[in-house]
Design a protein around this motif. Structure first.
Motif, PDB file in Angstrom:
ATOM      1  N   ARG A 101       0.863  -1.364  -0.065  1.00 44.22           N
ATOM      2  CA  ARG A 101       0.060   0.312  -0.047  1.00 44.22           C
ATOM      3  C   ARG A 101       1.276   1.401  -0.269  1.00 44.22           C
ATOM      4  O   ARG A 101       0.693   1.872  -1.081  1.00 44.22           O
ATOM      5  CB  ARG A 101      -0.676  -0.249   1.031  1.00 44.22           C
ATOM      6  CG  ARG A 101      -2.705  -0.178   0.854  1.00 44.22           C
ATOM      7  CD  ARG A 101      -3.599  -0.212   2.313  1.00 44.22           C
ATOM      8  NE  ARG A 101      -4.260  -0.960   2.238  1.00 44.22           N
ATOM      9  CZ  ARG A 101      -4.082  -2.073   3.225  1.00 44.22           C
ATOM     10  NH1 ARG A 101      -2.885  -1.973   4.342  1.00 44.22           N
ATOM     11  NH2 ARG A 101      -4.686  -3.353   3.070  1.00 44.22           N
ATOM     12  N   ARG A 155       3.600   1.626  -1.857  1.00 51.59           N
ATOM     13  CA  ARG A 155       4.735   1.764  -2.623  1.00 51.59           C
ATOM     14  C   ARG A 155       3.139   2.647  -3.723  1.00 51.59           C
ATOM     15  O   ARG A 155       2.466   2.293  -4.071  1.00 51.59           O
ATOM     16  CB  ARG A 155       4.816   1.455  -3.041  1.00 51.59           C
ATOM     17  CG  ARG A 155       5.448   0.271  -2.605  1.00 51.59           C
ATOM     18  CD  ARG A 155       6.612  -0.377  -2.413  1.00 51.59           C
ATOM     19  NE  ARG A 155       7.203   0.128  -3.385  1.00 51.59           N
ATOM     20  CZ  ARG A 155       8.940  -0.252  -4.286  1.00 51.59           C
ATOM     21  NH1 ARG A 155       9.130  -1.720  -3.296  1.00 51.59           N
ATOM     22  NH2 ARG A 155       8.334  -0.216  -5.283  1.00 51.59           N
ATOM     23  N   GLY A 156       3.575   3.837  -4.785  1.00 46.89           N
ATOM     24  CA  GLY A 156       2.514   4.545  -5.658  1.00 46.89           C
ATOM     25  C   GLY A 156       3.369   3.412  -6.625  1.00 46.89           C
ATOM     26  O   GLY A 156       1.912   3.195  -7.376  1.00 46.89           O
ATOM     27  N   VAL A 210      -3.829   2.240 -11.521  1.00 44.58           N
ATOM     28  CA  VAL A 210      -3.236   4.152 -10.226  1.00 44.58           C
ATOM     29  C   VAL A 210      -2.918   3.795  -8.671  1.00 44.58           C
ATOM     30  O   VAL A 210      -2.043   4.392  -8.231  1.00 44.58           O
ATOM     31  CB  VAL A 210      -4.850   4.377 -10.345  1.00 44.58           C
ATOM     32  CG1 VAL A 210      -4.630   6.192  -9.213  1.00 44.58           C
ATOM     33  CG2 VAL A 210      -4.709   5.236 -11.505  1.00 44.58           C
ATOM     34  N   SER A 211      -3.067   2.698  -8.239  1.00 44.46           N
ATOM     35  CA  SER A 211      -2.872   1.861  -7.175  1.00 44.46           C
ATOM     36  C   SER A 211      -2.657   0.405  -7.417  1.00 44.46           C
ATOM     37  O   SER A 211      -3.774   0.296  -6.559  1.00 44.46           O
ATOM     38  CB  SER A 211      -4.131   2.168  -5.850  1.00 44.46           C
ATOM     39  OG  SER A 211      -5.440   2.274  -6.608  1.00 44.46           O
ATOM     40  N   PRO A 212      -1.690   0.267  -7.472  1.00 45.09           N
ATOM     41  CA  PRO A 212      -1.506  -1.479  -7.786  1.00 45.09           C
ATOM     42  C   PRO A 212      -1.394  -1.828  -6.705  1.00 45.09           C
ATOM     43  O   PRO A 212      -1.668  -3.020  -6.904  1.00 45.09           O
ATOM     44  CB  PRO A 212      -0.320  -1.124  -8.674  1.00 45.09           C
ATOM     45  CG  PRO A 212       0.621   0.046  -8.143  1.00 45.09           C
ATOM     46  CD  PRO A 212      -0.785   1.249  -8.011  1.00 45.09           C
ATOM     47  N   GLY A 213      -0.687  -1.278  -5.777  1.00 42.05           N
ATOM     48  CA  GLY A 213      -0.873  -2.299  -4.219  1.00 42.05           C
ATOM     49  C   GLY A 213      -2.148  -2.574  -4.129  1.00 42.05           C
ATOM     50  O   GLY A 213      -2.118  -3.780  -3.881  1.00 42.05           O
ATOM     51  N   GLN A 214      -3.139  -1.855  -4.230  1.00 39.59           N
ATOM     52  CA  GLN A 214      -4.134  -1.674  -3.630  1.00 39.59           C
ATOM     53  C   GLN A 214      -5.012  -2.993  -4.708  1.00 39.59           C
ATOM     54  O   GLN A 214      -5.886  -4.279  -3.748  1.00 39.59           O
ATOM     55  CB  GLN A 214      -5.122  -0.848  -3.780  1.00 39.59           C
ATOM     56  CG  GLN A 214      -6.947  -0.290  -3.004  1.00 39.59           C
ATOM     57  CD  GLN A 214      -5.805  -0.325  -1.534  1.00 39.59           C
ATOM     58  OE1 GLN A 214      -5.413  -0.027  -0.914  1.00 39.59           O
ATOM     59  NE2 GLN A 214      -6.437  -1.615  -0.509  1.00 39.59           N
ATOM     60  N   GLN A 215      -4.344  -3.148  -5.377  1.00 35.74           N
ATOM     61  CA  GLN A 215      -5.345  -4.350  -6.414  1.00 35.74           C
ATOM     62  C   GLN A 215      -4.889  -5.516  -6.178  1.00 35.74           C
ATOM     63  O   GLN A 215      -5.402  -6.263  -6.459  1.00 35.74           O
ATOM     64  CB  GLN A 215      -4.919  -3.449  -8.338  1.00 35.74           C
ATOM     65  CG  GLN A 215      -5.934  -2.279  -8.769  1.00 35.74           C
ATOM     66  CD  GLN A 215      -6.403  -1.621  -9.798  1.00 35.74           C
ATOM     67  OE1 GLN A 215      -6.610  -3.406 -10.662  1.00 35.74           O
ATOM     68  NE2 GLN A 215      -6.087  -1.311 -10.505  1.00 35.74           N
TER      69      GLN A 215
END
Ligand code: GDP
Length: 307
Positions: free
Chosen positions: A17, A19-20, A68-73
């Motif tokens: 989370r 990390r961008g 946009v938010s790869p960590g979240q995905q």
């Protein structure tokens, strides 16, 4: 419930989370941590492998890393895979009932027989009374219980006491009668008294053995059960799954009851059961009291694992 596993996964997810942007290597590093967390949770190795492969392929193969938010995905992909591993559908709506395969099938000519099987000490007798109570509360059906355990002293009395506590009828005890004969008498009695459901609490053993399996087959043959539920202790991790595999080969199990989930910090039995045995978990025991029983809901359980 599942605190250890939740903490481990939580720590990995915090890193994702934070990390961008994510590179393929970041996902692989995260998956290495998830793999260790699952192994430490006592999840069966083939299940861990399948899980990690599925998540890695989805996280790297699609456009996830450019999102946009790869960590979240990536976290969502892990969540969805957890739901699938537990036997559920990640796309089902919030508040949906438990999946079809996890529900009790009682719509047969009454009395519908629910046969409870398992090793001694797994929580079989307690679960028998819990489920009889659950059937009354949630299905509006009247259940009678009978203990076929003539091997362990006082087993039949234990069920009678639980019946009194929960106000559930039990078959009167006839000393000296053998399991198949008790099953026949219970069926007759339940029929005559118009019970919707007959719960049969069978004998346990310390280990799976031929005599136990022969007895289970004979009882199943005499009682023609609508449900055969195997009770296993979630605290025993992969042993619980191995016991389930042994029973699956011998008796026509329709599902599993996982007890002592209240004390299970790891979750290995829950996560391996469906994949290894092909049998759905139908109930989770969450305490000693007779109302400490939950219909097993993969999506909710996955939610708890992820905190
Ligand atoms: P059986 O030998 O398989 O019939 O096991 P019992 O039903 O007698 O249960 C053994 C012990 O485990 C009892 O003290 C129960 O109260 C306890 N027990 C059963 N299910 C659960 C559960 O889901 N959570 C907890 N904490 N204790 C349970």
């Amino acid at each position: 419930m599942f605190d250890n596993l939740s903490d481990r996964l939580g720590a990995t997810f915090d890193k994702l989370r934070g990390r961008g942007a994510l590179k393929e290597q970041d996902v692989r590093d995260a998956m290495r941590e998830v793999r260790i967390a699952l192994l430490e949770a006592d999840v069966a190795l083939p299940v861990v492998r399948r899980f990690i492969d599925a998540v890695t392929e989805k996280a790297i193969g699609q456009d996830v890393l450019r999102a946009v938010s790869p960590g979240q995905q990536v976290i969502k992909i892990v969540n969805d895979e957890l739901v699938r591993t537990l036997g559920g559908d990640p796309d089902e709506e919030e508040g949906a009932p438990a999946p079809e395969e996890s529900r009790l099938k009682l719509e047969v000519k009454p009395p519908a027989v629910v046969m409870m099987v398992g090793l001694q000490g797994s929580g079989k007798t307690t679960s028998t009374a819990k489920i009889a109570r659950y059937i009354r509360e949630k299905h509006g059906k009247k259940a009678m219980m009978a203990s076929l355990d003539v091997a362990r002293p006082a087993a039949q009395e234990q069920l009678a006491v639980l019946g009194q506590q929960a106000d559930i009828a039990t078959l009167p005890i006839v000393p000296g009668q053998q399991p198949v004969d008790i099953a026949r008498r219970a069926l007759e009695s339940a029929r005559l008294q118009n019970f919707d459901v007959l719960m049969l609490d069978t004998a346990g053993r310390l280990h799976v053995d031929d005599a136990l399996m022969a007895e289970m087959k004979a009882v199943a043959g005499a009682a023609d059960p609508a449900e055969v539920l195997l009770v296993v202790d979630s605290l025993t991790g992969q042993d619980a799954v191995n016991v389930a595999k042994s029973f699956t080969d011998e008796v026509p199990l329709t599902g599993v009851v996982l007890t002592r989930m209240d004390g299970d910090a790891r979750g290995g039995a829950a996560l391996s059961m469906r994949a290894v045995t092909g049998k759905p978990i139908k109930f989770a025991g969450t305490g000693e009291k007779l109302d400490a029983l939950e219909a097993f809901h993969p999506k909710r359980v996955a939610g708890r694992i992820l905190g």
